[in-house]
Design a protein around this motif. Structure first.
Motif, PDB file in Angstrom:
ATOM      1  N   PHE A 207       3.359  -2.917 -11.253  1.00 55.57           N
ATOM      2  CA  PHE A 207       4.199  -3.635 -10.299  1.00 55.57           C
ATOM      3  C   PHE A 207       4.178  -5.120 -10.641  1.00 55.57           C
ATOM      4  O   PHE A 207       3.124  -5.691 -10.951  1.00 55.57           O
ATOM      5  CB  PHE A 207       3.710  -3.407  -8.875  1.00 55.57           C
ATOM      6  CG  PHE A 207       3.785  -1.966  -8.441  1.00 55.57           C
ATOM      7  CD1 PHE A 207       4.936  -1.474  -7.856  1.00 55.57           C
ATOM      8  CD2 PHE A 207       2.713  -1.109  -8.637  1.00 55.57           C
ATOM      9  CE1 PHE A 207       5.018  -0.142  -7.463  1.00 55.57           C
ATOM     10  CE2 PHE A 207       2.785   0.211  -8.257  1.00 55.57           C
ATOM     11  CZ  PHE A 207       3.938   0.706  -7.665  1.00 55.57           C
ATOM     12  N   ASN A 241      -2.454  -2.374  -7.458  1.00 55.45           N
ATOM     13  CA  ASN A 241      -1.347  -1.778  -6.688  1.00 55.45           C
ATOM     14  C   ASN A 241      -1.533  -1.998  -5.187  1.00 55.45           C
ATOM     15  O   ASN A 241      -1.309  -1.095  -4.375  1.00 55.45           O
ATOM     16  CB  ASN A 241      -1.230  -0.284  -6.980  1.00 55.45           C
ATOM     17  CG  ASN A 241      -0.862  -0.007  -8.422  1.00 55.45           C
ATOM     18  OD1 ASN A 241      -0.498  -0.912  -9.164  1.00 55.45           O
ATOM     19  ND2 ASN A 241      -0.969   1.245  -8.823  1.00 55.45           N
ATOM     20  N   THR A 242      -1.912  -3.215  -4.814  1.00 54.70           N
ATOM     21  CA  THR A 242      -2.235  -3.536  -3.422  1.00 54.70           C
ATOM     22  C   THR A 242      -1.164  -4.443  -2.828  1.00 54.70           C
ATOM     23  O   THR A 242      -0.839  -5.489  -3.399  1.00 54.70           O
ATOM     24  CB  THR A 242      -3.614  -4.204  -3.332  1.00 54.70           C
ATOM     25  OG1 THR A 242      -4.605  -3.285  -3.821  1.00 54.70           O
ATOM     26  CG2 THR A 242      -3.949  -4.579  -1.899  1.00 54.70           C
ATOM     27  N   PHE A 243      -0.633  -4.041  -1.652  1.00 50.31           N
ATOM     28  CA  PHE A 243       0.472  -4.747  -1.027  1.00 50.31           C
ATOM     29  C   PHE A 243       0.209  -4.926   0.465  1.00 50.31           C
ATOM     30  O   PHE A 243      -0.590  -4.202   1.059  1.00 50.31           O
ATOM     31  CB  PHE A 243       1.783  -3.961  -1.175  1.00 50.31           C
ATOM     32  CG  PHE A 243       2.066  -3.509  -2.577  1.00 50.31           C
ATOM     33  CD1 PHE A 243       2.799  -4.294  -3.443  1.00 50.31           C
ATOM     34  CD2 PHE A 243       1.598  -2.284  -3.040  1.00 50.31           C
ATOM     35  CE1 PHE A 243       3.055  -3.883  -4.731  1.00 50.31           C
ATOM     36  CE2 PHE A 243       1.847  -1.857  -4.322  1.00 50.31           C
ATOM     37  CZ  PHE A 243       2.577  -2.667  -5.169  1.00 50.31           C
ATOM     38  N   ALA A 251       8.749  -2.351  -9.262  1.00 53.78           N
ATOM     39  CA  ALA A 251       8.090  -1.352 -10.096  1.00 53.78           C
ATOM     40  C   ALA A 251       8.698  -1.408 -11.495  1.00 53.78           C
ATOM     41  O   ALA A 251       9.896  -1.671 -11.662  1.00 53.78           O
ATOM     42  CB  ALA A 251       8.272   0.038  -9.500  1.00 53.78           C
ATOM     43  N   GLN A 331      -3.948   4.232   2.108  1.00 57.37           N
ATOM     44  CA  GLN A 331      -3.472   4.625   0.790  1.00 57.37           C
ATOM     45  C   GLN A 331      -2.233   5.499   0.917  1.00 57.37           C
ATOM     46  O   GLN A 331      -2.172   6.408   1.750  1.00 57.37           O
ATOM     47  CB  GLN A 331      -4.561   5.372   0.011  1.00 57.37           C
ATOM     48  CG  GLN A 331      -5.647   4.454  -0.537  1.00 57.37           C
ATOM     49  CD  GLN A 331      -6.444   5.126  -1.633  1.00 57.37           C
ATOM     50  OE1 GLN A 331      -6.632   6.334  -1.628  1.00 57.37           O
ATOM     51  NE2 GLN A 331      -6.946   4.327  -2.575  1.00 57.37           N
ATOM     52  N   LEU A 334       3.477   6.388  -4.170  1.00 54.93           N
ATOM     53  CA  LEU A 334       4.855   6.159  -4.595  1.00 54.93           C
ATOM     54  C   LEU A 334       5.198   7.297  -5.542  1.00 54.93           C
ATOM     55  O   LEU A 334       4.611   7.416  -6.615  1.00 54.93           O
ATOM     56  CB  LEU A 334       5.014   4.809  -5.297  1.00 54.93           C
ATOM     57  CG  LEU A 334       6.398   4.578  -5.927  1.00 54.93           C
ATOM     58  CD1 LEU A 334       7.493   4.584  -4.870  1.00 54.93           C
ATOM     59  CD2 LEU A 334       6.419   3.287  -6.731  1.00 54.93           C
ATOM     60  N   ILE A 353      -0.770   3.649  -4.158  1.00 58.68           N
ATOM     61  CA  ILE A 353      -0.628   2.259  -3.736  1.00 58.68           C
ATOM     62  C   ILE A 353      -1.474   2.036  -2.485  1.00 58.68           C
ATOM     63  O   ILE A 353      -1.736   2.970  -1.721  1.00 58.68           O
ATOM     64  CB  ILE A 353       0.837   1.866  -3.473  1.00 58.68           C
ATOM     65  CG1 ILE A 353       1.439   2.730  -2.351  1.00 58.68           C
ATOM     66  CG2 ILE A 353       1.671   1.982  -4.738  1.00 58.68           C
ATOM     67  CD1 ILE A 353       2.845   2.292  -1.938  1.00 58.68           C
ATOM     68  N   ASN A 354      -1.893   0.810  -2.290  1.00 57.04           N
ATOM     69  CA  ASN A 354      -2.735   0.452  -1.149  1.00 57.04           C
ATOM     70  C   ASN A 354      -1.993  -0.551  -0.275  1.00 57.04           C
ATOM     71  O   ASN A 354      -1.519  -1.585  -0.765  1.00 57.04           O
ATOM     72  CB  ASN A 354      -4.042  -0.176  -1.636  1.00 57.04           C
ATOM     73  CG  ASN A 354      -4.808   0.743  -2.578  1.00 57.04           C
ATOM     74  OD1 ASN A 354      -5.292   1.786  -2.177  1.00 57.04           O
ATOM     75  ND2 ASN A 354      -4.896   0.351  -3.840  1.00 57.04           N
TER      76      ASN A 354
END
Length: 356
Positions: A207, A241-243, A251, A331, A334, A353-354
Motif C-alpha cells: 500500500f 498494512n496499518t490504517f 493498493a 484485523q 482485503l 490489513i489492520n
C-alpha cells in the motif's frame, strides 16, 4: 491536510515504458560489481548460512519484500529496519579553512549535523538454480541533531534485478573497516511469470502512502531511507498494512500469468475488491469493480463502510438513508478476486490489513 498523490493513467504509461527499458546492469554498475564481498564479511555470511543465525554487532531486521517486472526479469525490493543508535551517527566534521574559521566567528551556529556511514553486502544464493550474486552498496545518511532520536527505528530499502526462483539471501551491514559486522538471513521466492500454467499469481501486495515521480529510473543500486524506488517512482509504503478507519490509500500489485489480447497487445483484467472481518466471509465493504489494461495495478481505496438505515412504522419502511461509518479497530481482509478476461484464468488474493 496533506493531499495524497495517486498514480494517474498517464503516469502508469510512463512507468510501463520505463520498465521495458530498465537495463540489467549499466557500465557503471558492472564496474561496481567488480568489488566483491571482502573475505572478512563473506566468511561470516557463509558460516551462518546453514543455521540462519544472525550476528548482532549491528542489529537490524529484514521486514518485508516485494517484486515487480523489470525488462525480462524481476525487480526485488527489500525492506529492513535499523535503530539510529545502532548505525553510529556522529557529528559531521566540517571542512575548515582559515577564511571559514574567521567567518564562523561572526555567524550564529545552526543545528549540528550528524552522519552515519555504513556498507551493505548482499549474497544471493538461488536454491532451485545456479544463480549466485554478490552485491556491494555503500550507504550514508545525515540528520540534524535536533531531529535525531537514537531510539527511533527507521525503515530502509534496497533493490536488485534477479531472475525468477527461490533464494536464500545473506545480508550484512558493516562499519569501521569490517570491525563491526551485523548479519541477517532471508528466504524468498520470485514466481516465474512464464511458468504458471493455467493459473494466475499475484506478487506481494503493498500500500502506498505517497509517491514522487523521478526524472529517470535508477541504474545503480542504492540504500534508501523511508522509501523505495521502482521504475520512475519514489514510493513511501504504508508499513504493516496499518490504517485508520476512513483512510484513503493506494493498493499496488502485479498480476502474473495473464495473456495480452492478440489484436491489441493489451491486457484485460477485472478485479473485485471486498473487505470482510478476518475469520468471516460476509464483506463489510464492497468496492466498485476495477478494469485494467496492465498487469501492474494501482487502485485507490477508502476503508469505510456504507450502511442502510431504515425507519419503520410497524412492519412498513417509511424512510431509508445511507450512512458511512468507520470500521471498528481490528484485523480485516482485503480480498482481491482477479480475472483475466482474455484467457479466463482467475485467482483470489487475501491481504491482512489492520484498522486502528
Amino acid at each position: 491536510m496533506k493531499v495524497k498523490k495517486f498514480i494517474t493513467p498517464v503516469l502508469m504509461i510512463l512507468i510501463m515504458i520505463a520498465v521495458v527499458f530498465i537495463p540489467e546492469l549499466n557500465a557503471q554498475e558492472k564496474k561496481a560489481q567488480q568489488k566483491l564481498i571482502p573475505d572478512e564479511v563473506k566468511n561470516v555470511l557463509v558460516q551462518g548460512m546453514e543455521s540462519r543465525e544472525a550476528r548482532m554487532d549491528i542489529p537490524f531486521s529484514i521486514t518485508d519484500y516485494y517484486y515487480l517486472p523489470a525488462s525480462q526479469n524481476l525487480y526485488f525490493i527489500l525492506l529492513f529496519n535499523a535503530k539510529n543508535a545502532d548505525l553510529g551517527y556522529t557529528p559531521l566534521a566540517p571542512i575548515q579553512t582559515e577564511e571559514k574559521q574567521e567567518q564562523q566567528a561572526f555567524v550564529e551556529k545552526g543545528p549540528e549535523v550528524l552522519q552515519s556511514r555504513f556498507d551493505v553486502f548482499l549474497l544471493f544464493n538461488q536454491i532451485d538454480g545456479d544463480y549466485n550474486k554478490e552485491v556491494f552498496i555503500p550507504a550514508g545518511f545525515q540528520v540534524n541533531q535536533n531531529a535525531y532520536d537514537p531510539e527511533k527505528e527507521e525503515m530502509y530499502s534496497t533493490g536488485y534485478i534477479l531472475p525468477p526462483g527461490k533464494y536464500l539471501l545473506g545480508m550484512a551491514i558493516t562499519q569501521n573497516n569490517y570491525q563491526k559486522i551485523g548479519t541477517q538471513y532471508f528466504e524468498f521466492e520470485l514466481k516465474d511469470p512464464a511458468n504458471l500454467g493455467d493459473t494466475l499469481e499475484v506478487a506481494p501486495v503493498f500500500f502506498i502512502d505517497e509517491t514522487q515521480k523521478m526524472e529517470q529510473a535508477e541504474t545503480r543500486t542504492f540504500v534508501h531511507k523511508g522509501f523505495f524506488t521502482y521504475s520512475i517512482l519514489k514510493i513511501k509504503p504504508i508499513l504493516n498494512n496499518t490504517f485508520h478507519s476512513g483512510d484513503t490509500c493506494e493498493a499496488f500489485f502485479y498480476v502474473m500469468g495473464g495473456s495480452p489480447d492478440p489484436s491489441t497487445q493489451s491486457y484485460d483484467y477485472t478485479v473485485n475488491y471486498q473487505v470482510p472481518k478476518e475469520g468471516q466471509e460476509e464483506p463489510l465493504i464492497r468496492f466498485a469493480e476495477g478494469n485494467y489494461t496492465s498487469p501492474i495495478i494501482p487502485q485507490p481505496l477508502k476503508f469505510e463502510r456504507t450502511v442502510l438505515i431504515q425507519k419503520k412504522k410497524g412492519d412498513e419502511v417509511i424512510e431509508e438513508k445511507q450512512e458511512t461509518r468507520d470500521l471498528e479497530p481490528g484485523q480485516y481482509i482485503l480480498r482481491l478476486a482477479i480475472k483475466d478476461n482474455v484467457s479466463g484464468k482467475t485467482v483470489t488474493k487475501d491481504v491482512v490489513i489492520n484498522i486502528i
